[in-house]
Design a protein around this motif. Structure first.
Motif, PDB file in Angstrom:
ATOM      1  N   MET A  34       0.851  -1.174   0.000  1.00  0.00           N
ATOM      2  CA  MET A  34       0.000   0.000   0.000  1.00  0.00           C
ATOM      3  C   MET A  34       0.894   1.233   0.000  1.00  0.00           C
ATOM      4  O   MET A  34       1.668   1.469   0.897  1.00  0.00           O
ATOM      5  CB  MET A  34      -0.888  -0.029   1.249  1.00  0.00           C
ATOM      6  N   SER A  35       0.743   2.038  -1.044  1.00  0.00           N
ATOM      7  CA  SER A  35       1.559   3.241  -1.147  1.00  0.00           C
ATOM      8  C   SER A  35       0.861   4.397  -0.459  1.00  0.00           C
ATOM      9  O   SER A  35      -0.319   4.347  -0.131  1.00  0.00           O
ATOM     10  CB  SER A  35       1.802   3.573  -2.621  1.00  0.00           C
ATOM     11  N   ASN A  36       1.627   5.467  -0.234  1.00  0.00           N
ATOM     12  CA  ASN A  36       1.050   6.671   0.359  1.00  0.00           C
ATOM     13  C   ASN A  36      -0.067   7.231  -0.493  1.00  0.00           C
ATOM     14  O   ASN A  36      -1.043   7.760   0.011  1.00  0.00           O
ATOM     15  CB  ASN A  36       2.131   7.727   0.577  1.00  0.00           C
ATOM     16  N   SER A  37       0.087   7.129  -1.815  1.00  0.00           N
ATOM     17  CA  SER A  37      -0.925   7.638  -2.726  1.00  0.00           C
ATOM     18  C   SER A  37      -2.254   6.915  -2.509  1.00  0.00           C
ATOM     19  O   SER A  37      -3.310   7.531  -2.455  1.00  0.00           O
ATOM     20  CB  SER A  37      -0.449   7.467  -4.169  1.00  0.00           C
ATOM     21  N   TYR A  38      -2.200   5.582  -2.371  1.00  0.00           N
ATOM     22  CA  TYR A  38      -3.415   4.804  -2.154  1.00  0.00           C
ATOM     23  C   TYR A  38      -4.047   5.176  -0.812  1.00  0.00           C
ATOM     24  O   TYR A  38      -5.257   5.366  -0.728  1.00  0.00           O
ATOM     25  CB  TYR A  38      -3.108   3.300  -2.197  1.00  0.00           C
ATOM     26  N   GLY A  39      -3.228   5.322   0.208  1.00  0.00           N
ATOM     27  CA  GLY A  39      -3.737   5.706   1.528  1.00  0.00           C
ATOM     28  C   GLY A  39      -4.390   7.076   1.509  1.00  0.00           C
ATOM     29  O   GLY A  39      -5.433   7.290   2.133  1.00  0.00           O
ATOM     30  N   ALA A  40      -3.798   7.992   0.764  1.00  0.00           N
ATOM     31  CA  ALA A  40      -4.376   9.331   0.646  1.00  0.00           C
ATOM     32  C   ALA A  40      -5.701   9.282  -0.094  1.00  0.00           C
ATOM     33  O   ALA A  40      -6.645   9.990   0.257  1.00  0.00           O
ATOM     34  CB  ALA A  40      -3.398  10.270  -0.058  1.00  0.00           C
ATOM     35  N   GLU A  41      -5.782   8.424  -1.132  1.00  0.00           N
ATOM     36  CA  GLU A  41      -7.048   8.289  -1.872  1.00  0.00           C
ATOM     37  C   GLU A  41      -8.141   7.722  -0.981  1.00  0.00           C
ATOM     38  O   GLU A  41      -9.276   8.201  -1.011  1.00  0.00           O
ATOM     39  CB  GLU A  41      -6.856   7.379  -3.088  1.00  0.00           C
ATOM     40  N   VAL A  42      -7.818   6.710  -0.197  1.00  0.00           N
ATOM     41  CA  VAL A  42      -8.801   6.107   0.709  1.00  0.00           C
ATOM     42  C   VAL A  42      -9.256   7.140   1.737  1.00  0.00           C
ATOM     43  O   VAL A  42     -10.450   7.259   2.020  1.00  0.00           O
ATOM     44  CB  VAL A  42      -8.237   4.840   1.398  1.00  0.00           C
ATOM     45  N   ALA A  43      -8.309   7.901   2.279  1.00  0.00           N
ATOM     46  CA  ALA A  43      -8.662   8.939   3.252  1.00  0.00           C
ATOM     47  C   ALA A  43      -9.557   9.990   2.604  1.00  0.00           C
ATOM     48  O   ALA A  43     -10.555  10.414   3.190  1.00  0.00           O
ATOM     49  CB  ALA A  43      -7.399   9.584   3.824  1.00  0.00           C
TER      50      ALA A  43
END
Length: 142
Positions: free
Chosen positions: A1-10
């Protein structure tokens, strides 16, 4: 899980929370209008709303059913725009502070500009869309 994916989920979680917060007022008062429809019609008649039975039906539809659709993220963009227009109309019809004085003017001015703020949120939702946690996303993904 990349930071980009985490930011999208958030971001999608925040869009979900924002949709719910934005329409909570509509859901609560739309439900009250629906379950107390006769009282809503009587109130609209008393306050001089044109065509009170039709206006009450429109209010229930817009506040409860459109509010629910937006909370679920169903046809979010067009319904957010439609609800923004409805909110503008209710601000002008229901909170005409410019014709009042004293405490009534102050109270209606506050409610008028609260409606303007809600319109801003609905327009922003029109631009952003519902996000991943929505019926719209499920339909697009299918």
């Amino acid at each position: 899980m990349s930071n980009s994916y985490g930011a999208e989920v958030a971001s999608d979680a925040i869009l979900l929370a924002a949709r719910i917060c934005l329409v909570l007022l509509f859901l609560i008062f739309g439900w009250q209008k629906l379950t107390g429809f006769g009282g809503t019609v009587a109130y609209f008649s008393h306050t001089g709303v044109p065509l009170p039975q039709i206006a009450a039906a429109v209010a229930v539809t817009m506040e409860f059913f459109v509010g629910l659709a937006i909370a679920l993220g169903f046809f979010t963009r067009p319904l957010a725009l439609l609800l923004a227009l409805y909110t503008l109309a209710t601000a002008i019809i229901g909170h005409h502070f410019w014709n009042l004085s004293g405490a009534a003017q102050f109270e209606n001015e506050i409610n008028f500009f609260k409606n303007v703020s809600i319109i801003g949120g609905l327009l922003l939702l029109y631009v952003t869309g519902a996000g991943r946690f929505s019926v719209d996303h499920k339909i697009r993904s299918a």
